[in-house]
Design a protein around this motif. Structure first.
Motif, PDB file in Angstrom:
ATOM      1  N   ILE A 177      -6.881   1.318  -1.867  1.00 14.49           N
ATOM      2  CA  ILE A 177      -6.803   1.749  -0.480  1.00 14.49           C
ATOM      3  C   ILE A 177      -5.658   2.738  -0.352  1.00 14.49           C
ATOM      4  N   VAL A 178      -5.983   3.891   0.206  1.00 11.24           N
ATOM      5  CA  VAL A 178      -4.959   4.894   0.467  1.00 11.24           C
ATOM      6  C   VAL A 178      -4.526   4.701   1.913  1.00 11.24           C
ATOM      7  N   ALA A 179      -3.260   4.407   2.134  1.00  9.74           N
ATOM      8  CA  ALA A 179      -2.774   4.138   3.487  1.00  9.74           C
ATOM      9  C   ALA A 179      -1.693   5.158   3.814  1.00  9.74           C
ATOM     10  N   ASP A 180      -1.973   5.998   4.816  1.00  7.72           N
ATOM     11  CA  ASP A 180      -1.029   7.060   5.175  1.00  7.72           C
ATOM     12  C   ASP A 180      -0.217   6.619   6.394  1.00  7.72           C
ATOM     13  N   GLU A 181       1.006   6.219   6.187  1.00  7.42           N
ATOM     14  CA  GLU A 181       1.903   5.764   7.262  1.00  7.42           C
ATOM     15  C   GLU A 181       1.204   4.738   8.166  1.00  7.42           C
ATOM     16  N   PRO A 182       0.646   3.668   7.613  1.00  9.21           N
ATOM     17  CA  PRO A 182      -0.177   2.782   8.446  1.00  9.21           C
ATOM     18  C   PRO A 182       0.602   1.988   9.476  1.00  9.21           C
ATOM     19  N   VAL A 183       1.918   1.903   9.357  1.00  7.28           N
ATOM     20  CA  VAL A 183       2.652   1.100  10.340  1.00  7.28           C
ATOM     21  C   VAL A 183       3.651   1.915  11.151  1.00  7.28           C
ATOM     22  N   SER A 184       3.732   3.223  10.910  1.00  9.67           N
ATOM     23  CA  SER A 184       4.815   3.949  11.574  1.00  9.67           C
ATOM     24  C   SER A 184       4.557   4.140  13.065  1.00  9.67           C
ATOM     25  N   ALA A 185       3.305   3.966  13.526  1.00 13.07           N
ATOM     26  CA  ALA A 185       3.056   4.115  14.962  1.00 13.07           C
ATOM     27  C   ALA A 185       3.190   2.779  15.693  1.00 13.07           C
ATOM     28  N   LEU A 186       3.546   1.720  14.971  1.00 10.09           N
ATOM     29  CA  LEU A 186       3.550   0.389  15.586  1.00 10.09           C
ATOM     30  C   LEU A 186       4.971  -0.079  15.899  1.00 10.09           C
ATOM     31  N   ASP A 187       5.087  -0.951  16.897  1.00 11.42           N
ATOM     32  CA  ASP A 187       6.370  -1.574  17.202  1.00 11.42           C
ATOM     33  C   ASP A 187       6.784  -2.509  16.067  1.00 11.42           C
ATOM     34  N   LEU A 195       2.168  -5.379   7.876  1.00 12.47           N
ATOM     35  CA  LEU A 195       2.653  -5.338   6.485  1.00 12.47           C
ATOM     36  C   LEU A 195       2.330  -6.642   5.759  1.00 12.47           C
ATOM     37  N   ASN A 196       2.552  -7.767   6.428  1.00  5.85           N
ATOM     38  CA  ASN A 196       2.228  -9.059   5.820  1.00  5.85           C
ATOM     39  C   ASN A 196       0.737  -9.154   5.510  1.00  5.85           C
ATOM     40  N   LEU A 197      -0.087  -8.670   6.455  1.00  3.78           N
ATOM     41  CA  LEU A 197      -1.532  -8.695   6.247  1.00  3.78           C
ATOM     42  C   LEU A 197      -1.917  -7.890   5.005  1.00  3.78           C
ATOM     43  N   LEU A 198      -1.343  -6.704   4.874  1.00  5.82           N
ATOM     44  CA  LEU A 198      -1.678  -5.858   3.717  1.00  5.82           C
ATOM     45  C   LEU A 198      -1.304  -6.559   2.412  1.00  5.82           C
ATOM     46  N   MET A 199      -0.134  -7.228   2.397  1.00  2.72           N
ATOM     47  CA  MET A 199       0.291  -7.914   1.173  1.00  2.72           C
ATOM     48  C   MET A 199      -0.622  -9.107   0.860  1.00  2.72           C
ATOM     49  N   LEU A 210      -2.217   3.076  -2.521  1.00  8.48           N
ATOM     50  CA  LEU A 210      -1.362   4.260  -2.520  1.00  8.48           C
ATOM     51  C   LEU A 210      -0.821   4.305  -1.098  1.00  8.48           C
ATOM     52  N   PHE A 211       0.465   3.991  -0.939  1.00  5.69           N
ATOM     53  CA  PHE A 211       1.040   3.749   0.372  1.00  5.69           C
ATOM     54  C   PHE A 211       2.012   4.882   0.688  1.00  5.69           C
ATOM     55  N   VAL A 212       1.666   5.668   1.694  1.00 11.03           N
ATOM     56  CA  VAL A 212       2.496   6.812   2.056  1.00 11.03           C
ATOM     57  C   VAL A 212       3.406   6.411   3.207  1.00 11.03           C
ATOM     58  N   SER A 213       4.709   6.637   3.054  1.00 11.30           N
ATOM     59  CA  SER A 213       5.625   6.237   4.116  1.00 11.30           C
ATOM     60  C   SER A 213       6.896   7.068   4.068  1.00 11.30           C
ATOM     61  N   HIS A 214       7.569   7.164   5.208  1.00 12.00           N
ATOM     62  CA  HIS A 214       8.860   7.832   5.215  1.00 12.00           C
ATOM     63  C   HIS A 214       9.969   6.784   5.275  1.00 12.00           C
ATOM     64  N   ASP A 215       9.587   5.507   5.405  1.00 16.38           N
ATOM     65  CA  ASP A 215      10.577   4.474   5.685  1.00 16.38           C
ATOM     66  C   ASP A 215      10.853   3.639   4.430  1.00 16.38           C
ATOM     67  N   LEU A 216      12.043   3.817   3.867  1.00 21.54           N
ATOM     68  CA  LEU A 216      12.368   3.154   2.605  1.00 21.54           C
ATOM     69  C   LEU A 216      12.377   1.637   2.719  1.00 21.54           C
ATOM     70  N   ALA A 217      12.759   1.115   3.887  1.00 18.32           N
ATOM     71  CA  ALA A 217      12.824  -0.335   4.038  1.00 18.32           C
ATOM     72  C   ALA A 217      11.413  -0.926   4.006  1.00 18.32           C
ATOM     73  N   VAL A 218      10.461  -0.240   4.616  1.00 16.96           N
ATOM     74  CA  VAL A 218       9.065  -0.678   4.578  1.00 16.96           C
ATOM     75  C   VAL A 218       8.556  -0.635   3.141  1.00 16.96           C
TER      76      VAL A 218
ATOM     77  N   THR B 275       9.210 -11.768   8.826  1.00 15.83           N
ATOM     78  CA  THR B 275       8.952 -12.702   9.908  1.00 15.83           C
ATOM     79  C   THR B 275       8.242 -11.943  11.022  1.00 15.83           C
ATOM     80  N   GLU B 276       7.137 -12.488  11.484  1.00 15.29           N
ATOM     81  CA  GLU B 276       6.390 -11.803  12.538  1.00 15.29           C
ATOM     82  C   GLU B 276       6.723 -12.436  13.883  1.00 15.29           C
TER      83      GLU B 276
END
Lengths: 325, 329
Positions: A177-187, A195-199, A210-218, B275-276
């Motif tokens: 699955i290619v995921a382009d910034e899949p969480v950056s638009a979310l609170d 993120l937990n769901l994807l894992m 292949l996970f594209v992100s600008h956020d190193l912590a994610v 944690t969610e």
């Protein structure tokens, strides 16, 4: 070692800048300029970098949503770059995509059941009852109730829509699955849910990402390996823990230093690099990072550093690494 | 504490949006103060009312739809909600300046950078065109745009995102405001540029002595920049404390949930799953009975669902709106 799901070699995409009635190319945006990487089954490779580094273009190239200028994209050993649209079909189902914007990436006129069922309709000859059953099962996997199938996207929040997008990508049981910034638009609170769901899904289905992100912590949470991109080049690639704990490239160091830390006691003098990312229309000669690098020296301005192995499984492209310490 | 009167005092502010779908209580009884020279952070997720609070202070709500239905906004003792349009204009960009999230759309594309910065100086300080332009040049140099004099004649499209946000800061600080409201000033920027802009904002704040009200969804940004923090949820303040106090001893379950759901660099090895906070933000068109966070709260009981908890001081200078503040989950 198992054969990689995806192997990319010398991948390049130059977009023309066209002028005049003849739409003559007057310049080229070198969005992706010779990128190599592999992804093993069940592995997450994260592409990190700032806007304009080419990370999203790489994601689109892998799916051939954008045609590469040159280079090879191998899925299970077959180079897909030269395949015709019909020859591509069996490979399309192996690789699916999750997009950044959960609002724009779902057709507002289709019910969720149709959105998630569409890939099944295209690729699998199922009866209506069987298809509905499959859709219900997939929706349950992503944490949505079966009734969701009869509703429209506007009835869902951003996080739930992203779950619908993930369900659609899962429908065909892809390998990658290619995921382009899949969480950056979310609170943030919803980001954690997705993120937990994807894992969880990765574990259950042995998916590669292949996970594209600008956020190193994610990236640190979801990734196994990290590739850092800057202006169309990979400047560093390696196992997540090594790259984050001991970054080799000055740009990786700067990215890590710039990430804000949620601890008011940890306010520290940062390695704040100056300036903005230069235009990929006219990238600097030599090392592309030299205009912002705090450790720049003569050779960096003239010679492009090659991506060299610096430790097992780790590569970096920086002239400093050739210098005796 | 400080004996001096606060610079800005917001008292029981209520802002509602009147739409065809019903009335949305975007800000529902918010009170806080900003002291001269301090940096106050307002954090919360989309729809919590943080931006509407800022827009209400400056009375920039969308006409006809958004209305302040109650409360007071006192700037150095003067109620801004009672001022006429002219008097309000004298305040905006002068005593209170604002920086918006979108550096791409908040500058006028057909005016030069110099004209845009000089405009406020001319209008508010009655400076001549030449003096205003000189001030614009000085401000551009202050936000570290090299070759400031030449760049005064450039248009916004000739600037990158980070540079446009510098221009916004230059413009906002050109009239020496007492209060700078920055609404997600770095959210649209890349991380390396974000770090530059935050550093610059704090340096200039020190130099000019302006108070800063930083509105953001990102707790890490608050941790790095603010002295005091307000956490908002569903149009209300749920917690308010000094920054280290808040991060050391978060009292409200929502604040705790937010803190543990942020992915932290260096934490993945210790904690694999994030944690969610289960569930969704409530629909503010429906009346909220009891605590708005109760449906998502691990500690909620019947009392929480029946009666809204008031914001009360639980620890020194640390307030929370929760019946079970500080109880372990």
């Amino acid at each position: 070692m198992t054969a990689p799901v995806l192997s990319v070699e010398g991948l390049t995409k130059h977009f023309p800048v066209e002028r005049g009635i003849l739409r003559r190319a007057v310049a080229w945006v070198r969005a992706v300029d010779g990128v190599d990487f592999d992804i093993a089954p069940g592995e997450t490779l994260c592409l990190v970098g700032e806007s304009g580094c080419g990370k999203s273009t790489v994601a689109r190239l892998v799916l051939r949503l954008t045609e590469p200028t040159s280079g090879a994209i191998r899925l299970g050993g077959t180079d897909i770059t030269t395949l015709s649209e019909s020859e591509m079909a069996p490979y399309r189902r192996k690789v699916q995509m999750v997009f950044q914007d959960p609002y724009a990436s779902l057709n507002p006129r289709l019910r969720v059941g149709q959105i998630v069922g569409e890939p099944l309709e295209n690729f699998e000859n199922l009866g209506t009852a069987e298809r509905n059953e499959r859709v219900g099962a997939i929706l349950a996997k992503v944490g949505l109730r079966p009734e969701a199938a009869g509703r429209y996207p506007f009835e869902f929040s951003g996080g739930q829509r992203q779950r619908i997008g993930i369900a659609r990508a899962l429908a065909l049981r892809p390998e990658l699955i290619v995921a382009d910034e899949p969480v950056s638009a979310l609170d943030v609170s919803v980001q954690a849910q997705v993120l937990n769901l994807l894992m969880d899904l990765q574990e259950e289905f042995g998916l590669a990402f292949l996970f594209v992100s600008h956020d190193l912590a994610v990236v640190e949470h979801i990734g196994h390996r990290i590739a850092v991109m800057y202006l169309g080049h990979i400047v560093e690639i390696g196992p997540k823990d090594d790259v984050l704990a001991e970054p080799a490239h000055p740009y990786t160091k700067a990215l890590i230093a710039a990430a804000p830390v949620p601890d008011p006691r940890a306010r520290r003098e940062k390695l704040v690099i100056e300036g903005d990312v230069p235009s990929p229309l006219n990238p600097p000669p030599g090392c592309r990072f030299h205009t912002r690098c705090p450790f720049v020296f003569g050779r960096c301005r003239e010679e492009v550093p090659l991506l060299k192995e610096i430790a097992p499984g780790r590569r970096a492209a920086c002239h400093l690494l050739d210098q005796p310490a | 504490m400080d004996a001096a009167a606060p610079l800005l005092s917001v008292e029981d502010l209520r802002t509602h949006f009147f739409t065809v779908d019903g009335v949305t209580r975007a800000v529902d009884g918010v009170s806080f103060t900003v002291n001269a020279g301090e940096t106050l952070g307002i954090v919360g997720e989309s729809g919590c009312g943080k931006s509407v609070t800022a827009l209400s202070i400056l009375r920039l709500l969308p006409q006809r739809i958004g209305r302040i239905v109650g409360g007071r906004v006192l700037l150095e003792g003067e109620d801004l909600l009672g001022l006429d349009i002219g008097a309000m204009r004298d305040i905006r960009g002068n005593r209170i300046a604002m920086i918006f999230q979108e550096p791409m759309t908040s500058l006028n594309p057909v005016l030069t950078i110099g004209e845009q910065i000089a405009e406020a100086v001319r209008i508010h300080q009655g400076a001549s065109a030449a003096d205003a332009l000189a001030r614009a040049e000085e401000m551009l140099a202050l936000v570290r745009i090299s070759d400031a004099r030449r760049r005064l004649g450039d248009y916004p499209h000739q600037f990158s995102g980070g540079m446009r946000q510098r221009v916004m800061i230059a413009m906002a600080l050109s009239c020496n405001p007492k209060l700078l409201i920055a609404d997600e000033p770095t959210t649209a920027l890349d991380v390396t540029v974000q770090a530059q802009i935050l550093k610059l904002m704090l340096e200039l704040k020190e130099r000019t002595g302006a108070a800063v009200m930083l509105i953001t969804h990102a707790l890490p940004v608050v941790a790095e920049t603010c002295q005091r923090v307000i956490v908002m949820y569903a149009g209300r303040i749920v917690e308010m404390a000094e920054v280290t106090e808040l991060f050391d001893r978060p009292l409200h379950p929502y604040t705790r949930g937010l803190m543990s759901s942020i992915p932290r660099l260096g934490a993945a090895a210790r904690q694999k799953r994030l944690t969610e906070i289960p569930g969704l933000v409530p629909d503010l068109r429906k009346p909220v009975i009891g605590c708005a966070f109760a449906p998502r709260c691990p500690l909620a009981d019947d009392h929480c669902r029946a009666e809204a908890p008031p914001l009360t001081e639980h620890l020194t200078a640390h307030q929370a709106a929760c019946w079970k503040a500080g109880e372990a989950a």
